[in-house]
Scaffold this motif. Structure first.
Motif, PDB file in Angstrom:
ATOM      1  N   CYS A   1      -8.595   2.855  50.008  1.00 26.95           N
ATOM      2  CA  CYS A   1      -7.197   2.415  50.116  1.00 26.95           C
ATOM      3  C   CYS A   1      -6.553   2.263  48.726  1.00 26.95           C
ATOM      4  O   CYS A   1      -7.021   1.471  47.904  1.00 26.95           O
TER       5      CYS A   1
ATOM      6  N   CYS B   1       0.241  -2.206  52.749  1.00 21.84           N
ATOM      7  CA  CYS B   1      -0.075  -0.880  53.302  1.00 21.84           C
ATOM      8  C   CYS B   1       1.087   0.088  53.028  1.00 21.84           C
ATOM      9  O   CYS B   1       2.250  -0.221  53.291  1.00 21.84           O
ATOM     10  N   ILE B   2       0.752   1.267  52.529  1.00 24.40           N
ATOM     11  CA  ILE B   2       1.776   2.261  52.170  1.00 24.40           C
ATOM     12  C   ILE B   2       2.561   2.708  53.404  1.00 24.40           C
ATOM     13  O   ILE B   2       3.727   3.071  53.319  1.00 24.40           O
TER      14      ILE B   2
ATOM     15  N   CYS C   1       0.772   6.892  55.135  1.00 26.09           N
ATOM     16  CA  CYS C   1      -0.469   7.149  54.396  1.00 26.09           C
ATOM     17  C   CYS C   1      -1.579   7.267  55.419  1.00 26.09           C
ATOM     18  O   CYS C   1      -1.526   6.635  56.477  1.00 26.09           O
TER      19      CYS C   1
ATOM     20  N   CYS D   1      -7.203   5.919  54.556  1.00 23.10           N
ATOM     21  CA  CYS D   1      -8.339   5.210  55.167  1.00 23.10           C
ATOM     22  C   CYS D   1      -8.862   5.963  56.382  1.00 23.10           C
ATOM     23  O   CYS D   1     -10.057   5.906  56.698  1.00 23.10           O
TER      24      CYS D   1
END
Ligand code: B12
Ligand code: SF4
Ligand code: SF4
Length: 213
Positions: A61, A77-78, A104, A107
């Protein structure tokens, strides 16, 4: 609906340390959906977690949003920063966003359970190849009507023009290419303050990098 929890309880898969559902048959490249029915159905057994000692998603991440196994700080979180957040992206998180302009998947991409992933036939039908690697400067030049035309029928409308251009400015600032300066200069005068502020940040990034080199 608590989609992931219901999916785990109904035996579709298990919730991985990255907090998404992983199917043993399909890996984690899956969306969840529900059919609400009064039909009496025989339930399957719930799935159990199968991450073992793996921690690949946590390490991968870019913004350290996965604070601990199964714990996501959504604010880092993007996906949240580039799609859901309406306002300014926190300055300290901008560099880690890199050149991502809409969500994104890092992950999910590193998860070893993807060895079972298959290409989705429905997704393939809706794919728009010209959006796979869009030209950032072209996106920055979109006015409101052009933005709506370009992204009609896609989830990209969710960010609205101002959100997408904000993200494009961050990406250009991170890429650091001086050829983007004229377009960013124009964006710094955009009527939308959110776009103008992020364009100014991007210009500063590029200039400070060129001074340092
Ligand atoms: C809010 C949200 C986000 C937020 C927060 C994500 C998060 N991980 O919490 C943000 C914007 C960051 C986000 C990002 C993404 N999301 Co999202 N998101 C949602 C949404 C709309 C709501 C989730 C929610 O907060 N529910 C409310 C809370 C209370 O429920 P909960 O988190 O599930 O927790 C309950 C239970 O699950 C359980 N529980 C929670 N954790 C655990 C752990 C264990 C071990 C167990 C047993 C139980 C358990 O207890 C809780 C209380 O009952 C769901 C759709 C939905 N309706 O569920 C999609 C959803 C989770 N997202 C999805 C996707 C694809 C993404 C992204 C990949 C998008 C992208 N490419 O940019 C990223 C992935 C980021 C990540 N690592 O999770 C998919 C995941 C598909 C899957 N395979 O699981 C969903 C299910 C949408 C869908 N219909 O397919 N998302
Ligand atoms: S989607 Fe990206 S930013 Fe969000 S938790 Fe996963 S790797 Fe981190
Ligand atoms: S990458 Fe590893 S730890 Fe993360 S969800 Fe997949 S199996 Fe679990």
């Amino acid at each position: 609906m608590l989609e992931r929890d219901f999916a785990q309880r109904s035996g579709l898969g298990f919730i991985g340390k990255h907090t998404n559902l992983i199917s043993r048959q399909l890996g984690n490249w899956i969306f969840l959906g529900e059919i609400i029915t009064t039909l009496e159905l025989e339930p399957d057994a719930p799935e159990k977690n199968r991450c073992g000692t793996c921690t690949r998603c946590i390490t991968a991440c870019p913004t350290a949003a996965i604070k601990a196994p199964f714990q996501l700080d959504a604010r880092r979180c993007i996906s949240y920063l580039t799609i859901e957040l309406k306002g300014s992206i926190p300055v300290d998180l901008r560099p880690a966003i890199g050149n991502r302009i809409y969500g994104c998947d890092d992950c999910l991409a590193v998860c070893p359970w993807n060895r079972f992933a298959r290409e989705g036939s429905v997704m393939k039908q809706h794919a728009q190849p010209d959006l796979a690697t869009p030209d950032l400067l072209e996106l920055l030049a979109l006015d409101e009507p052009a933005f709506k035309r370009r992204f009609a029928g896609t989830p990209m409308l969710r960010t609205k023009r101002r959100g997408l251009l904000r993200n494009v400015c961050v990406a250009l600032g991170n890429v650091g290419d001086q050829s983007a300066l004229p377009a960013l200069g124009k964006a710094a005068g955009d009527a939308e303050p959110l776009v103008a502020e992020h364009a100014r940040w991007a210009i500063q990034q590029i200039q400070s990098r060129s001074e340092g080199s």
